[in-house]
Design a protein around this motif. Structure first.
Motif, PDB file in Angstrom:
ATOM      1  N   ALA A   6      16.555 -56.039  97.058  1.00  0.00           N
ATOM      2  CA  ALA A   6      16.208 -56.276  98.214  1.00  0.00           C
ATOM      3  C   ALA A   6      14.595 -56.380  98.412  1.00  0.00           C
ATOM      4  O   ALA A   6      14.067 -55.302  98.141  1.00  0.00           O
ATOM      5  CB  ALA A   6      16.811 -55.459  99.138  1.00  0.00           C
ATOM      6  N   LEU A   7      14.186 -57.304  99.224  1.00  0.00           N
ATOM      7  CA  LEU A   7      12.530 -57.148  99.490  1.00  0.00           C
ATOM      8  C   LEU A   7      12.288 -57.509 101.160  1.00  0.00           C
ATOM      9  O   LEU A   7      13.178 -58.238 101.666  1.00  0.00           O
ATOM     10  CB  LEU A   7      11.956 -58.246  98.703  1.00  0.00           C
ATOM     11  CG  LEU A   7      10.556 -58.392  98.947  1.00  0.00           C
ATOM     12  CD1 LEU A   7       9.894 -58.507  97.359  1.00  0.00           C
ATOM     13  CD2 LEU A   7      10.309 -59.699  99.535  1.00  0.00           C
ATOM     14  N   PHE A   8      11.649 -56.663 101.554  1.00  0.00           N
ATOM     15  CA  PHE A   8      11.121 -56.840 102.965  1.00  0.00           C
ATOM     16  C   PHE A   8       9.763 -57.057 103.150  1.00  0.00           C
ATOM     17  O   PHE A   8       9.037 -56.579 102.417  1.00  0.00           O
ATOM     18  CB  PHE A   8      11.586 -55.674 103.846  1.00  0.00           C
ATOM     19  CG  PHE A   8      10.973 -55.707 105.243  1.00  0.00           C
ATOM     20  CD1 PHE A   8      11.882 -56.559 106.190  1.00  0.00           C
ATOM     21  CD2 PHE A   8      10.055 -55.167 105.704  1.00  0.00           C
ATOM     22  CE1 PHE A   8      11.263 -56.815 107.631  1.00  0.00           C
ATOM     23  CE2 PHE A   8       9.556 -55.368 106.977  1.00  0.00           C
ATOM     24  CZ  PHE A   8      10.167 -56.083 108.126  1.00  0.00           C
ATOM     25  N   VAL A   9       9.309 -58.175 103.852  1.00  0.00           N
ATOM     26  CA  VAL A   9       7.982 -58.372 104.262  1.00  0.00           C
ATOM     27  C   VAL A   9       7.601 -58.256 105.754  1.00  0.00           C
ATOM     28  O   VAL A   9       8.374 -59.304 106.503  1.00  0.00           O
ATOM     29  CB  VAL A   9       7.395 -59.791 103.654  1.00  0.00           C
ATOM     30  CG1 VAL A   9       6.047 -60.004 104.019  1.00  0.00           C
ATOM     31  CG2 VAL A   9       7.745 -59.902 102.235  1.00  0.00           C
ATOM     32  N   GLY A  10       6.741 -57.274 105.951  1.00  0.00           N
ATOM     33  CA  GLY A  10       6.360 -57.238 107.679  1.00  0.00           C
ATOM     34  C   GLY A  10       5.172 -58.088 107.858  1.00  0.00           C
ATOM     35  O   GLY A  10       4.200 -57.868 106.886  1.00  0.00           O
ATOM     36  N   THR A  11       4.873 -59.194 108.597  1.00  0.00           N
ATOM     37  CA  THR A  11       3.836 -60.005 108.812  1.00  0.00           C
ATOM     38  C   THR A  11       3.403 -59.721 110.328  1.00  0.00           C
ATOM     39  O   THR A  11       4.137 -59.357 111.166  1.00  0.00           O
ATOM     40  CB  THR A  11       4.093 -61.558 108.793  1.00  0.00           C
ATOM     41  OG1 THR A  11       5.270 -61.710 109.482  1.00  0.00           O
ATOM     42  CG2 THR A  11       4.305 -61.545 107.330  1.00  0.00           C
TER      43      THR A  11
END
Length: 153
Positions: free
Chosen positions: A45-50
């Motif tokens: 699982a990967l989360f990217v906050g932009t």
């Protein structure tokens, strides 16, 4: 053939924390994804906050992150807690500091585990705890000229 939860691949890795850093340069999805690669992991699982162009109903013009000198120690403490609660095969977390533009990656976290549900749960815990406990502060400048500091993110 019956599944065995005693198989080493079903357990947490001995040293699952692969990458933890705070950087003043753009963050790489490939670097984080590669760091959590593990042949025993069935789920990653990967989360990217932009950086978005608005917050609280106002248009954001500029944004900057700053961090306390203990930031990486706090990230490690949280990563260790996540690994203690989930069968983590590999974990990585990067956070950006300095001036960012709309659309820039501010944070990337990833976790691989034997199964997808575990990976999702561990990744969610990692980003939520980082957001609430790590001493990183966000300074936003809005289109109308007002500014706001946001606590630990």
């Amino acid at each position: 053939m019956a599944k065995s939860h005693d198989h080493p691949g079903e357990q947490a890795a001995e040293h699952p924390i692969k990458l933890l850093a705070v950087r003043d340069a753009p963050l790489s999805l490939d670097e984080v994804f590669t760091a959590v690669g593990d042949d025993a992991a069935g789920g990653t699982a990967l989360f990217v906050g932009t950086v978005r162009d608005h917050d609280g109903g106002a248009d954001v013009d500029r944004l900057s992150y700053s961090a306390h000198p203990t930031v990486e120690e706090e990230m490690r403490r949280i990563a260790e807690r996540v690994c203690a609660r989930h069968p983590v095969r590999a974990l990585a977390a990067l956070h950006r500091v300095g001036d960012l533009e709309i659309g820039d990656r501010a944070v990337i976290v990833a976790v691989s585990c034997p199964h997808r549900a575990e990976a999702f749960e561990a990744c969610r815990m990692l980003i939520d705890d980082l957001k609430h406990e790590v001493p990183i502060w966000k300074h936003q400048t809005f289109a109308d000229g007002t500014q706001e500091w946001v606590g630990a993110c």
